[in-house]
Motif scaffolding. Structure first.
Motif, mmCIF file in Angstrom:
data_model
loop_
_atom_site.group_PDB
_atom_site.id
_atom_site.type_symbol
_atom_site.label_atom_id
_atom_site.label_comp_id
_atom_site.label_asym_id
_atom_site.label_seq_id
_atom_site.Cartn_x
_atom_site.Cartn_y
_atom_site.Cartn_z
ATOM 1 N N PRO A 160 25.354 34.557 37.250
ATOM 2 C CA PRO A 160 24.165 35.395 37.410
ATOM 3 C C PRO A 160 24.060 35.850 38.868
ATOM 4 C CG PRO A 160 23.624 33.389 36.199
ATOM 5 C CD PRO A 160 25.035 33.230 36.719
ATOM 6 N N ASP A 161 23.431 36.987 39.089
ATOM 7 C CA ASP A 161 23.395 37.606 40.418
ATOM 8 C C ASP A 161 22.952 36.671 41.537
ATOM 9 O OD1 ASP A 161 24.333 39.948 39.329
ATOM 10 O OD2 ASP A 161 22.387 40.971 39.357
ATOM 11 N N ASP A 162 21.880 35.893 41.320
ATOM 12 C CA ASP A 162 21.378 35.036 42.398
ATOM 13 C C ASP A 162 22.385 33.948 42.754
ATOM 14 O OD1 ASP A 162 20.860 33.891 39.870
ATOM 15 O OD2 ASP A 162 19.153 32.740 40.628
ATOM 16 N N GLU A 163 23.051 33.380 41.767
ATOM 17 C CA GLU A 163 24.069 32.366 42.020
ATOM 18 C C GLU A 163 25.311 32.988 42.654
ATOM 19 O OE1 GLU A 163 24.747 30.504 38.245
ATOM 20 O OE2 GLU A 163 22.831 29.446 38.312
ATOM 21 N N ALA A 164 25.704 34.149 42.162
ATOM 22 C CA ALA A 164 26.880 34.842 42.696
ATOM 23 C C ALA A 164 26.680 35.189 44.170
ATOM 24 C CB ALA A 164 27.170 36.100 41.883
ATOM 25 N N PHE A 165 25.459 35.573 44.535
ATOM 26 C CA PHE A 165 25.165 35.913 45.929
ATOM 27 C C PHE A 165 25.398 34.700 46.825
ATOM 28 C CE2 PHE A 165 22.236 36.278 49.544
ATOM 29 C CZ PHE A 165 22.683 37.475 50.082
ATOM 30 N N ILE A 166 24.870 33.545 46.424
ATOM 31 C CA ILE A 166 25.024 32.321 47.218
ATOM 32 C C ILE A 166 26.498 31.924 47.283
ATOM 33 C CG2 ILE A 166 24.468 29.860 47.351
ATOM 34 C CD1 ILE A 166 21.742 30.586 46.042
ATOM 35 N N ALA A 167 27.179 31.957 46.155
ATOM 36 C CA ALA A 167 28.600 31.583 46.116
ATOM 37 C C ALA A 167 29.447 32.513 46.984
ATOM 38 C CB ALA A 167 29.105 31.585 44.678
ATOM 39 N N ALA A 168 29.135 33.800 46.956
ATOM 40 C CA ALA A 168 29.880 34.763 47.775
ATOM 41 C C ALA A 168 29.628 34.534 49.260
ATOM 42 C CB ALA A 168 29.509 36.186 47.384
ATOM 43 N N LYS A 169 28.393 34.233 49.614
ATOM 44 C CA LYS A 169 28.069 33.953 51.016
ATOM 45 C C LYS A 169 28.762 32.670 51.480
ATOM 46 C CE LYS A 169 25.424 37.316 52.285
ATOM 47 N NZ LYS A 169 25.842 38.220 53.365
ATOM 48 N N LEU A 170 28.797 31.661 50.603
ATOM 49 C CA LEU A 170 29.512 30.436 50.938
ATOM 50 C C LEU A 170 30.998 30.740 51.129
ATOM 51 C CD1 LEU A 170 29.714 27.353 51.280
ATOM 52 C CD2 LEU A 170 29.970 27.206 48.793
ATOM 53 N N ASN A 171 31.572 31.538 50.241
ATOM 54 C CA ASN A 171 32.976 31.919 50.367
ATOM 55 C C ASN A 171 33.239 32.601 51.708
ATOM 56 O OD1 ASN A 171 35.699 32.291 49.192
ATOM 57 N ND2 ASN A 171 35.155 34.452 49.366
ATOM 58 N N ASP A 172 32.371 33.529 52.087
ATOM 59 C CA ASP A 172 32.524 34.217 53.377
ATOM 60 C C ASP A 172 32.492 33.218 54.532
ATOM 61 O OD1 ASP A 172 32.570 36.620 51.985
ATOM 62 O OD2 ASP A 172 30.502 37.166 52.506
ATOM 63 N N LEU A 173 31.572 32.277 54.451
ATOM 64 C CA LEU A 173 31.413 31.287 55.516
ATOM 65 C C LEU A 173 32.645 30.378 55.610
ATOM 66 C CD1 LEU A 173 29.222 30.610 57.590
ATOM 67 C CD2 LEU A 173 28.304 28.965 55.965
ATOM 68 N N VAL A 174 33.144 29.924 54.483
ATOM 69 C CA VAL A 174 34.339 29.068 54.478
ATOM 70 C C VAL A 174 35.523 29.837 55.045
ATOM 71 C CG1 VAL A 174 36.010 27.842 53.030
ATOM 72 C CG2 VAL A 174 33.559 27.600 52.586
ATOM 73 N N ARG A 175 35.708 31.073 54.612
ATOM 74 C CA ARG A 175 36.831 31.876 55.105
ATOM 75 C C ARG A 175 36.740 32.056 56.622
ATOM 76 N NH1 ARG A 175 39.193 30.081 52.105
ATOM 77 N NH2 ARG A 175 40.987 30.870 53.187
ATOM 78 N N GLU A 176 35.514 32.172 57.152
ATOM 79 C CA GLU A 176 35.314 32.367 58.592
ATOM 80 C C GLU A 176 35.534 31.071 59.376
ATOM 81 O OE1 GLU A 176 31.457 32.987 61.459
ATOM 82 O OE2 GLU A 176 31.502 34.103 59.579
ATOM 83 N N ILE A 177 34.942 29.975 58.911
ATOM 84 C CA ILE A 177 34.947 28.717 59.662
ATOM 85 C C ILE A 177 36.195 27.885 59.418
ATOM 86 C CG2 ILE A 177 33.765 26.489 59.907
ATOM 87 C CD1 ILE A 177 31.175 27.981 59.272
ATOM 88 N N ALA A 178 36.653 27.861 58.184
ATOM 89 C CA ALA A 178 37.781 26.998 57.819
ATOM 90 C C ALA A 178 38.805 27.767 56.991
ATOM 91 C CB ALA A 178 37.266 25.779 57.059
ATOM 92 N N PRO A 179 39.441 28.772 57.596
ATOM 93 C CA PRO A 179 40.401 29.584 56.838
ATOM 94 C C PRO A 179 41.593 28.781 56.323
ATOM 95 C CG PRO A 179 40.528 30.083 59.180
ATOM 96 C CD PRO A 179 39.349 29.181 58.990
ATOM 97 N N GLU A 180 41.800 27.580 56.869
ATOM 98 C CA GLU A 180 42.898 26.743 56.396
ATOM 99 C C GLU A 180 42.624 26.145 55.019
ATOM 100 O OE1 GLU A 180 40.425 24.011 59.137
ATOM 101 O OE2 GLU A 180 40.880 26.131 58.968
ATOM 102 N N LEU A 181 41.364 26.139 54.585
ATOM 103 C CA LEU A 181 41.046 25.653 53.246
ATOM 104 C C LEU A 181 41.493 26.682 52.214
ATOM 105 C CD1 LEU A 181 37.508 24.068 53.687
ATOM 106 C CD2 LEU A 181 39.714 22.903 53.506
ATOM 107 N N GLN A 182 42.090 26.191 51.156
ATOM 108 C CA GLN A 182 42.602 27.056 50.107
ATOM 109 C C GLN A 182 41.562 27.232 49.002
ATOM 110 O OE1 GLN A 182 45.652 28.589 50.428
ATOM 111 N NE2 GLN A 182 45.391 27.693 52.452
ATOM 112 N N PRO A 183 41.179 28.479 48.703
ATOM 113 C CA PRO A 183 40.234 28.709 47.608
ATOM 114 C C PRO A 183 40.879 28.391 46.270
ATOM 115 C CG PRO A 183 41.071 30.788 48.444
ATOM 116 C CD PRO A 183 41.647 29.716 49.311
ATOM 117 N N LYS A 184 40.086 27.877 45.352
ATOM 118 C CA LYS A 184 40.566 27.565 44.011
ATOM 119 C C LYS A 184 39.367 27.379 43.099
ATOM 120 C CE LYS A 184 41.937 23.333 43.190
ATOM 121 N NZ LYS A 184 42.879 22.242 43.136
ATOM 122 N N THR A 185 39.611 27.226 41.828
ATOM 123 C CA THR A 185 38.534 26.811 40.931
ATOM 124 C C THR A 185 38.767 25.347 40.612
ATOM 125 O OG1 THR A 185 39.728 27.551 38.971
ATOM 126 C CG2 THR A 185 38.127 29.097 39.935
#
Length: 144
Positions: free
Chosen positions: A47-72
């Motif tokens: 849902p949009d509200d959850e997707a917004f938070i998850a996307a912002k978290l993704n942006d933050l992780v990519r910025e702060i800890a790019p060495e972490l590998q995204p996955k499900t």
């Protein structure tokens, strides 16, 4: 008398999703697919509200800890270290029909603080103060 497995419907579904993820991961290794695509797909399904938070978290992780590998992970967005161990994850509220989303850290995150410390945090909205707190947690988890 029929013996029950002891697992709830939610747990059974999570196990099925995890098994499917493991199969996808194996296929991705063979095809060299980018696992971030799976993560972004899961975010897009929220849902949009959850997707917004998850996307912002993704942006933050990519910025702060790019060495972490995204996955499900259990069908949730997650980020793993070089050893493949999940460091942090986002659990949308709808996943377990909860009233709040959760940002969780596993033992691969090094949040240790004495004999007891929190490893999961309720998030109902993404705001600047939330981003600052999560940023600090990610940095601590990575010992930066």
């Amino acid at each position: 008398m029929v013996e029950q497995s002891g697992f709830s419907d939610f747990e059974k579904q999570a196990m099925k999703e995890r098994a499917a993820e493991l199969r996808r991961e194996q296929a991705n290794k063979r095809s060299k697919k980018n696992p971030e695509a799976d993560l972004l797909e899961k975010i897009a399904e929220m849902p949009d509200d959850e997707a917004f938070i998850a996307a912002k978290l993704n942006d933050l992780v990519r910025e702060i800890a790019p060495e972490l590998q995204p996955k499900t992970w259990y069908s949730m967005p997650a980020y793993a270290n070089a050893d493949g161990k999940v460091v942090l994850f986002f659990q949308p509220a709808t996943k377990f029909q909860s009233r709040y989303n959760t940002i969780g850290f596993n033992d691969a995150a090094q949040l240790d603080d004495g004999a007891m410390w929190p490893t999961s945090f309720a998030v109902t909205a993404w705001q600047e103060d939330v981003a600052d707190q999560v940023s600090t947690l990610i940095q601590r988890a990575m010992k930066k």
